[in-house]
Design a protein around this motif. Sequence first.
Motif, PDB file in Angstrom:
ATOM      1  N   GLY A 170      42.523  49.353  44.423  1.00  0.00           N
ATOM      2  CA  GLY A 170      43.420  48.199  44.010  1.00  0.00           C
ATOM      3  C   GLY A 170      44.163  47.855  45.275  1.00  0.00           C
ATOM      4  N   ASN A 171      43.991  48.270  46.834  1.00  0.00           N
ATOM      5  CA  ASN A 171      44.026  47.777  47.520  1.00  0.00           C
ATOM      6  C   ASN A 171      43.607  46.393  48.406  1.00  0.00           C
ATOM      7  OD1 ASN A 171      46.129  50.554  47.601  1.00  0.00           O
ATOM      8  ND2 ASN A 171      44.109  51.205  49.114  1.00  0.00           N
ATOM      9  N   LEU A 172      42.680  45.962  47.267  1.00  0.00           N
ATOM     10  CA  LEU A 172      41.704  44.446  47.789  1.00  0.00           C
ATOM     11  C   LEU A 172      41.987  44.206  46.400  1.00  0.00           C
ATOM     12  CD1 LEU A 172      41.490  43.054  50.354  1.00  0.00           C
ATOM     13  CD2 LEU A 172      38.936  44.300  50.106  1.00  0.00           C
ATOM     14  N   ARG A 173      42.473  42.415  46.943  1.00  0.00           N
ATOM     15  CA  ARG A 173      42.603  41.661  45.758  1.00  0.00           C
ATOM     16  C   ARG A 173      40.761  41.756  45.719  1.00  0.00           C
ATOM     17  NH1 ARG A 173      42.798  36.295  46.336  1.00  0.00           N
ATOM     18  NH2 ARG A 173      42.498  35.181  44.407  1.00  0.00           N
ATOM     19  N   TYR A 174      40.259  41.927  43.776  1.00  0.00           N
ATOM     20  CA  TYR A 174      39.059  41.286  43.460  1.00  0.00           C
ATOM     21  C   TYR A 174      38.930  39.638  43.161  1.00  0.00           C
ATOM     22  CZ  TYR A 174      35.078  43.214  40.576  1.00  0.00           C
ATOM     23  OH  TYR A 174      34.166  42.844  40.359  1.00  0.00           O
ATOM     24  N   THR A 175      38.210  39.306  43.989  1.00  0.00           N
ATOM     25  CA  THR A 175      38.350  37.829  44.135  1.00  0.00           C
ATOM     26  C   THR A 175      36.824  37.485  43.788  1.00  0.00           C
ATOM     27  OG1 THR A 175      36.993  38.267  46.670  1.00  0.00           O
ATOM     28  CG2 THR A 175      39.429  37.227  46.895  1.00  0.00           C
ATOM     29  N   THR A 176      37.238  35.875  43.259  1.00  0.00           N
ATOM     30  CA  THR A 176      35.639  35.801  42.600  1.00  0.00           C
ATOM     31  C   THR A 176      34.276  36.072  43.837  1.00  0.00           C
ATOM     32  OG1 THR A 176      36.092  33.169  43.544  1.00  0.00           O
ATOM     33  CG2 THR A 176      36.797  33.717  41.433  1.00  0.00           C
ATOM     34  N   ILE A 177      34.146  36.015  44.474  1.00  0.00           N
ATOM     35  CA  ILE A 177      33.319  36.533  45.997  1.00  0.00           C
ATOM     36  C   ILE A 177      33.280  38.429  45.603  1.00  0.00           C
ATOM     37  CG2 ILE A 177      32.322  36.576  48.116  1.00  0.00           C
ATOM     38  CD1 ILE A 177      34.689  35.177  49.411  1.00  0.00           C
ATOM     39  N   TYR A 178      33.878  38.969  45.567  1.00  0.00           N
ATOM     40  CA  TYR A 178      33.093  40.020  45.117  1.00  0.00           C
ATOM     41  C   TYR A 178      32.924  40.451  43.727  1.00  0.00           C
ATOM     42  CZ  TYR A 178      36.006  41.583  49.705  1.00  0.00           C
ATOM     43  OH  TYR A 178      36.490  41.605  50.545  1.00  0.00           O
ATOM     44  N   GLN A 179      33.500  40.020  43.053  1.00  0.00           N
ATOM     45  CA  GLN A 179      32.908  39.466  41.368  1.00  0.00           C
ATOM     46  C   GLN A 179      31.299  39.569  41.532  1.00  0.00           C
ATOM     47  OE1 GLN A 179      35.413  36.490  39.337  1.00  0.00           O
ATOM     48  NE2 GLN A 179      37.204  38.390  39.218  1.00  0.00           N
TER      49      GLN A 179
END
Length: 95
Positions: A51-60
């Motif tokens: 949870g130390n990095l934002r889970y953006t749509t790219i990662y999704q």
Amino acid sequence: MESQKRGPYKHEYHVDVRYLKQVRLLRGLTLKEMGKQMNIADSVLCRLEKGNLRYTTIYQKRFKDACGRLKVSNTEAIHMGKSIELRGIREGGNQ
């Protein structure tokens, strides 16, 4: 029946970052191996899982594609969701 319309690998679990570690562990993959599946560095995956990095749509999208390659079915996703939900209830009760 709705999940059958979407096909066996079309569940929307990829939008929830909590599934990252679940999928990785269920497939017996290391951070490095899962990172290769998602085409990201293992250090980035580690930060996402913590949870130390934002889970953006790219990662999704990368996670969704990796789940397709790993053949994560709707049934597995439903069971992972229940496991995550139960863990949340259990941890919430311990506070």
